[in-house]
Design a protein around this motif. Structure first.
Motif, PDB file in Angstrom:
ATOM      1  N   PRO A   1      10.272  -5.329  16.430  1.00 40.35           N
ATOM      2  CA  PRO A   1       9.628  -6.002  15.396  1.00 40.35           C
ATOM      3  C   PRO A   1      10.505  -6.978  14.380  1.00 40.35           C
ATOM      4  O   PRO A   1      11.695  -6.907  14.337  1.00 40.35           O
ATOM      5  CB  PRO A   1       8.965  -5.039  14.713  1.00 40.35           C
ATOM      6  CG  PRO A   1      10.037  -3.781  14.555  1.00 40.35           C
ATOM      7  CD  PRO A   1      10.517  -3.783  15.969  1.00 40.35           C
ATOM      8  N   THR A   2       9.963  -7.864  13.959  1.00 34.87           N
ATOM      9  CA  THR A   2      10.595  -8.782  13.160  1.00 34.87           C
ATOM     10  C   THR A   2      10.095  -8.374  11.653  1.00 34.87           C
ATOM     11  O   THR A   2       9.001  -7.618  11.532  1.00 34.87           O
ATOM     12  CB  THR A   2      10.225 -10.297  12.978  1.00 34.87           C
ATOM     13  OG1 THR A   2       8.621 -10.530  13.075  1.00 34.87           O
ATOM     14  CG2 THR A   2      10.722 -10.686  14.676  1.00 34.87           C
ATOM     15  N   TYR A   3      11.048  -8.859  10.684  1.00 37.10           N
ATOM     16  CA  TYR A   3      10.724  -8.386   9.244  1.00 37.10           C
ATOM     17  C   TYR A   3      11.294  -9.247   8.398  1.00 37.10           C
ATOM     18  O   TYR A   3      12.629  -9.772   8.474  1.00 37.10           O
ATOM     19  CB  TYR A   3      11.141  -6.871   9.160  1.00 37.10           C
ATOM     20  CG  TYR A   3      12.649  -6.366   9.147  1.00 37.10           C
ATOM     21  CD1 TYR A   3      13.399  -6.198   7.959  1.00 37.10           C
ATOM     22  CD2 TYR A   3      13.125  -6.253  10.266  1.00 37.10           C
ATOM     23  CE1 TYR A   3      14.599  -5.948   8.152  1.00 37.10           C
ATOM     24  CE2 TYR A   3      14.435  -5.832  10.340  1.00 37.10           C
ATOM     25  CZ  TYR A   3      15.286  -5.717   9.227  1.00 37.10           C
ATOM     26  OH  TYR A   3      16.596  -5.227   9.251  1.00 37.10           O
ATOM     27  N   ASP A   4      10.757  -9.036   7.102  1.00 31.27           N
ATOM     28  CA  ASP A   4      11.253  -9.820   5.982  1.00 31.27           C
ATOM     29  C   ASP A   4      12.499  -9.480   5.046  1.00 31.27           C
ATOM     30  O   ASP A   4      12.097  -8.502   4.466  1.00 31.27           O
ATOM     31  CB  ASP A   4      10.267 -10.484   5.108  1.00 31.27           C
ATOM     32  CG  ASP A   4      10.405 -11.428   3.936  1.00 31.27           C
ATOM     33  OD1 ASP A   4      11.787 -11.882   3.807  1.00 31.27           O
ATOM     34  OD2 ASP A   4       9.617 -11.948   3.341  1.00 31.27           O
TER      35      ASP A   4
ATOM     36  N   LEU B   1       0.876  -1.208   0.005  1.00 37.12           N
ATOM     37  CA  LEU B   1       0.027   0.008  -0.155  1.00 37.12           C
ATOM     38  C   LEU B   1       0.883   1.195   0.013  1.00 37.12           C
ATOM     39  O   LEU B   1       0.474   2.416  -0.308  1.00 37.12           O
ATOM     40  CB  LEU B   1      -1.006   0.084   1.267  1.00 37.12           C
ATOM     41  CG  LEU B   1      -1.988  -1.184   1.442  1.00 37.12           C
ATOM     42  CD1 LEU B   1      -2.634  -0.983   2.683  1.00 37.12           C
ATOM     43  CD2 LEU B   1      -2.758  -1.340   0.315  1.00 37.12           C
ATOM     44  N   THR B   2       2.081   1.165   0.523  1.00 36.64           N
ATOM     45  CA  THR B   2       2.874   2.499   0.662  1.00 36.64           C
ATOM     46  C   THR B   2       4.346   2.020   0.864  1.00 36.64           C
ATOM     47  O   THR B   2       4.584   0.869   1.002  1.00 36.64           O
ATOM     48  CB  THR B   2       2.551   3.250   1.855  1.00 36.64           C
ATOM     49  OG1 THR B   2       3.217   4.379   1.888  1.00 36.64           O
ATOM     50  CG2 THR B   2       2.829   2.545   3.253  1.00 36.64           C
ATOM     51  N   ASP B   3       5.384   2.711   0.395  1.00 34.86           N
ATOM     52  CA  ASP B   3       6.720   2.572   0.184  1.00 34.86           C
ATOM     53  C   ASP B   3       7.443   2.520   1.667  1.00 34.86           C
ATOM     54  O   ASP B   3       8.407   1.763   1.680  1.00 34.86           O
ATOM     55  CB  ASP B   3       7.397   3.422  -0.852  1.00 34.86           C
ATOM     56  CG  ASP B   3       7.047   2.897  -2.284  1.00 34.86           C
ATOM     57  OD1 ASP B   3       6.323   1.893  -2.349  1.00 34.86           O
ATOM     58  OD2 ASP B   3       6.980   3.879  -3.116  1.00 34.86           O
ATOM     59  N   LYS B   4       6.932   3.704   2.586  1.00 37.03           N
ATOM     60  CA  LYS B   4       7.952   3.935   3.771  1.00 37.03           C
ATOM     61  C   LYS B   4       6.848   3.931   4.759  1.00 37.03           C
ATOM     62  O   LYS B   4       5.689   4.615   4.777  1.00 37.03           O
ATOM     63  CB  LYS B   4       8.420   5.233   3.324  1.00 37.03           C
ATOM     64  CG  LYS B   4       9.449   5.206   2.288  1.00 37.03           C
ATOM     65  CD  LYS B   4      10.099   6.565   2.167  1.00 37.03           C
ATOM     66  CE  LYS B   4      11.124   6.811   0.851  1.00 37.03           C
ATOM     67  NZ  LYS B   4      11.572   8.027   0.704  1.00 37.03           N
ATOM     68  N   PHE B   5       7.243   3.405   5.989  1.00 35.57           N
ATOM     69  CA  PHE B   5       6.071   3.401   7.195  1.00 35.57           C
ATOM     70  C   PHE B   5       6.992   3.107   8.262  1.00 35.57           C
ATOM     71  O   PHE B   5       8.299   2.730   8.316  1.00 35.57           O
ATOM     72  CB  PHE B   5       5.151   2.271   6.722  1.00 35.57           C
ATOM     73  CG  PHE B   5       5.757   1.059   6.075  1.00 35.57           C
ATOM     74  CD1 PHE B   5       6.465  -0.056   6.624  1.00 35.57           C
ATOM     75  CD2 PHE B   5       5.818   0.810   4.735  1.00 35.57           C
ATOM     76  CE1 PHE B   5       6.893  -1.154   6.069  1.00 35.57           C
ATOM     77  CE2 PHE B   5       6.356  -0.029   3.925  1.00 35.57           C
ATOM     78  CZ  PHE B   5       6.941  -1.304   4.781  1.00 35.57           C
ATOM     79  N   PHE B   6       6.415   3.142   9.471  1.00 41.09           N
ATOM     80  CA  PHE B   6       6.962   3.147  10.648  1.00 41.09           C
ATOM     81  C   PHE B   6       6.169   2.042  11.489  1.00 41.09           C
ATOM     82  O   PHE B   6       4.741   2.114  11.538  1.00 41.09           O
ATOM     83  CB  PHE B   6       6.902   4.313  11.381  1.00 41.09           C
ATOM     84  CG  PHE B   6       7.466   5.479  10.825  1.00 41.09           C
ATOM     85  CD1 PHE B   6       8.864   5.923  11.261  1.00 41.09           C
ATOM     86  CD2 PHE B   6       6.791   6.377   9.788  1.00 41.09           C
ATOM     87  CE1 PHE B   6       9.550   6.857  10.560  1.00 41.09           C
ATOM     88  CE2 PHE B   6       7.816   7.538   9.255  1.00 41.09           C
ATOM     89  CZ  PHE B   6       8.988   7.571   9.797  1.00 41.09           C
ATOM     90  N   LEU B   7       6.830   1.289  12.521  1.00 40.89           N
ATOM     91  CA  LEU B   7       6.259   0.607  13.482  1.00 40.89           C
ATOM     92  C   LEU B   7       6.859   1.452  14.747  1.00 40.89           C
ATOM     93  O   LEU B   7       7.812   1.673  14.851  1.00 40.89           O
ATOM     94  CB  LEU B   7       6.825  -0.820  13.499  1.00 40.89           C
ATOM     95  CG  LEU B   7       5.954  -1.864  12.784  1.00 40.89           C
ATOM     96  CD1 LEU B   7       6.362  -3.084  12.799  1.00 40.89           C
ATOM     97  CD2 LEU B   7       4.456  -1.870  12.970  1.00 40.89           C
TER      98      LEU B   7
END
Length: 225
Positions: free
Chosen positions: A69-72, A56-62
């Motif tokens: 957080p875990t990420y791929d 949905l969007t290219d740049k974002f925050f948790l």
């Protein structure tokens, strides 16, 4: 309320801002046209959620106080972790308002966006305006300072987008707007909070208004690969 302040984005999306929420297996994000923020309670679930939100969007925050957080890594890039802090109002310091403070409306959406991105690019979207009330100071028929409200629950409202055009700084505009918005929150029967980067000189301003540092709050800034 302290439990909600530990995870403010999460609780905002569960309560006042539920209408803006996108939910991926209990990892919640704001609709990216409103705000590129998300939050979680279980770090093991964030990798799949980030992959979905990245469509949905290219740049974002948790946003998280203590959890990582875990990420791929094949699909998502951790651009940086921003070390932030949370402040809560303890006792408001009252002082005279000398400037005319104007409630901002839909006709000011572009002006707010342009001013915020001039001074503090990255967080604000045009429809962030829908998250709460915004107020401004005009000079020479131009919006030169703004402050508004962002994350909200049944208990608190966040003061946000405290920005002044570089040509109009050191005139007390941010101080007066921050006090005005803080009073608006108190009038609504909620508790004012705010977030900023650690070491930000503005912390001294907020402390003079009666805010105190309460906890760290980390902003994990991700890019889609």
């Amino acid at each position: 309320m302290d439990n909600k302040l530990e995870n403010p984005v999460w609780h905002s999306l569960c309560e006042t801002h539920e209408k803006f929420a996108i939910n991926y297996d209990n990892v919640k994000f704001y609709n990216p046209t409103i705000c590129p923020f998300g939050a979680f309670t279980e770090a093991s679930k964030t990798a799949n959620a980030l992959n979905e939100y990245a469509t949905l969007t290219d740049k974002f925050f948790l946003v998280s106080e203590t959890k990582t957080p875990t990420y791929d890594k094949d699909k998502i890039l951790l651009y940086k972790k921003i070390d932030g802090c949370q402040m809560v109002l303890e006792n408001l310091t009252d002082f005279d308002i000398t400037e005319e403070i104007i409630p901002l409306t839909e006709k000011h959406v572009d002006d707010i966006f342009n001013l915020v991105w001039l001074v503090m690019p990255g967080y604000y979207r045009k429809r962030t305006f829908d998250m709460g009330k915004y107020f401004g100071i005009f000079k020479d028929q131009k919006l030169v300072a703004v402050t508004g409200q962002r994350m909200q629950t049944n208990d608190f409202i966040e003061v946000s987008a405290v920005v002044t055009h570089p040509k109009y700084t050191r005139k007390g505009f941010a101080k007066q707007l921050s006090q005005h918005v803080t009073k608006e929150i108190l009038t609504a029967g909620k508790h004012p909070i705010l977030h900023t980067n650690k070491g930000n000189p503005a912390i001294q301003l907020y402390e003079k208004l009666g805010y105190k540092l309460s906890r760290d709050m980390n902003w994990w800034f991700f890019h889609k690969k």
